[in-house]
Design an enzyme around this catalytic site. Structure first.
Site, PDB file in Angstrom:
ATOM      1  N   GLU A  47       0.949  -1.079  -0.062  1.00 47.58           N
ATOM      2  CA  GLU A  47      -0.052   0.031  -0.061  1.00 47.58           C
ATOM      3  C   GLU A  47       0.958   1.063   0.114  1.00 47.58           C
ATOM      4  OE1 GLU A  47      -1.512   0.886   4.063  1.00 47.58           O
ATOM      5  OE2 GLU A  47      -3.488   1.880   3.148  1.00 47.58           O
ATOM      6  N   LYS A 124      -9.422   1.764  -2.140  1.00 49.35           N
ATOM      7  CA  LYS A 124      -9.604   1.253  -0.618  1.00 49.35           C
ATOM      8  C   LYS A 124     -11.082   1.681  -0.193  1.00 49.35           C
ATOM      9  CE  LYS A 124      -7.152   1.483   3.728  1.00 49.35           C
ATOM     10  NZ  LYS A 124      -5.913   1.726   4.375  1.00 49.35           N
ATOM     11  N   CYS A 169      -4.761  -2.823   3.147  1.00 51.39           N
ATOM     12  CA  CYS A 169      -4.574  -2.723   4.461  1.00 51.39           C
ATOM     13  C   CYS A 169      -5.699  -2.892   5.365  1.00 51.39           C
ATOM     14  CB  CYS A 169      -3.976  -1.582   4.775  1.00 51.39           C
ATOM     15  SG  CYS A 169      -3.039  -1.568   6.407  1.00 51.39           S
TER      16      CYS A 169
HETATM   17  N1  CDV Z   1      -3.143   1.605   6.487  1.00 47.20           N
HETATM   18  C1  CDV Z   1      -4.115   0.991   7.335  1.00 47.20           C
HETATM   19  O1  CDV Z   1      -5.143   0.857   6.938  1.00 47.20           O
HETATM   20  N2  CDV Z   1      -3.558   0.734   8.734  1.00 47.20           N
HETATM   21  C2  CDV Z   1      -4.398   0.129   9.639  1.00 47.20           C
HETATM   22  C3  CDV Z   1      -4.213   0.708  11.138  1.00 47.20           C
HETATM   23  C4  CDV Z   1      -4.547   2.029  11.336  1.00 47.20           C
HETATM   24  C5  CDV Z   1      -4.833   0.089  12.213  1.00 47.20           C
HETATM   25  C6  CDV Z   1      -4.560  -1.470   9.625  1.00 47.20           C
HETATM   26  O2  CDV Z   1      -5.645  -1.856   9.588  1.00 47.20           O
HETATM   27  O3  CDV Z   1      -3.519  -1.944   9.642  1.00 47.20           O
END
Ligand code: CDV
Length: 301
Positions: A47, A124, A169
């Site tokens: 990401e 996202k 993510c």
């Molecule tokens: N980049 C992200 O989405 N990070 C989140 C953090 C902030 C909890 C994750 O779920 O890894």
């Protein structure tokens, strides 16, 4: 015909705030070539791979952050990656900040086929963090300030001889993410992530960051009979220690390859896409066993 796809996860170490796109692309090229040397046909990058994780900083004028965003893909700085990948006959998936012509800001991930054709851009869906800056807050994570929510949901595309989806993510923590793709017969999901190990709202979770990372991807893979490729930008970036532990997960839920470092590192696995049907057509035969009439609370507001 064999449907064994050789896939690489190209984990990155930190990207400094002042690191140029050109320097980052040189790092990506080195990993692309290494992966190609191992026979990889698809290389998955993290990401926001082209820049530091800028949503950790507040800027009074949001537009001052626009220099972190790509207005074209490929652009002048990323063109060498696209050209080299096509020359090597290797496809890739790359996370980046996207600024559209209409002025939308997305946390995006592109999927590019081995012949250089863009298959899809995923934006996202689950954006964590805050949209405002309150200095008392222990958790300075401003993704909701800098990014709009992806409007398109979770697509699955015919590519690489199979059916490929993407998530980014925080998406990987949501069972709905995998299931929406599972219902479209997904066989391989590419996922980049930036995950701070210290979670200020509940520090008791810090020691479990690596466990939770694998837990969700292994469960999502098994419950939907799909390969999952999770790729980190890890290590200590601008003082923030971030989870590495990139991995490739089989439809059985087993991790078949895992990064050992917190820096730039390539891991590779032969992913038999036919393995997916063994799970999707037996215990998890959605057509036979699914009960959507009792799942209402999942979609009710
Ligand atoms: N980049 C992200 O989405 N990070 C989140 C953090 C902030 C909890 C994750 O779920 O890894």
């Amino acid at each position: 015909m064999s449907r064994v796809l050789t896939v690489a996860a190209a984990q990155m170490g930190p990207v400094a705030r002042d690191e140029t796109r050109e320097t980052v692309v040189e790092r990506l090229l080195a990993m692309l070539r290494k992966a190609a040397g191992h026979g990889a046909e698809l290389v998955v990058f993290p990401e926001l791979a082209l820049t530091t994780f800028f949503p950790r900083w507040w800027l009074d004028r949001r537009a001052d952050a626009d220099h972190w965003f790509e207005t074209e893909m490929p652009g002048p700085a990323t063109r060498p990656l696209f050209d080299e990948a096509a020359r090597l006959g290797v496809g890739f998936s790359l996370g980046y900040a996207e600024l559209t012509a209409a002025g939308q800001h997305y946390n995006s991930q592109i999927l590019v086929e081995r012949d250089g054709r863009t298959v899809a851009i995923y934006r996202k869906v689950h954006i964590p963090g805050h949209e405002t800056n309150e200095p008392w807050r222990p958790f300075q994570h401003l993704e909701r300030y800098y990014f709009d929510e992806g409007p398109d949901g979770f697509g699955v595309w015919p590519a690489f001889g199979g059916r490929v989806g993407m998530m980014i993510c925080n998406d990987r923590r949501w069972p709905e993410t995998y299931r929406v793709m599972g219902l479209q017969g997904v066989e391989l999901i590419c996922c980049g992530y930036n995950t701070p190990i210290h979670y200020a709202p509940d520090p008791s979770q810090d020691a479990l960051a690596g466990f939770h990372n694998h837990l969700v991807m292994q469960a999502g893979a098994y419950q939907n009979g799909t390969w999952v490729v999770g790729v980190a930008k890890g290590g200590i970036e601008e003082g923030v220690d971030s989870l590495a532990q990139s991995c490739i997960v089989a439809p059985s839920g087993q991790i078949v390859a895992q990064a050992l470092t917190t820096t730039d590192e390539v891991i590779v696995a032969d992913c038999d896409l036919d393995w997916c049907a063994r799970y999707q057509k037996t215990l998890f035969d959605f057509d036979r066993y699914r009960r959507p009439e009792v799942y209402g609370p999942i979609t009710a507001r």
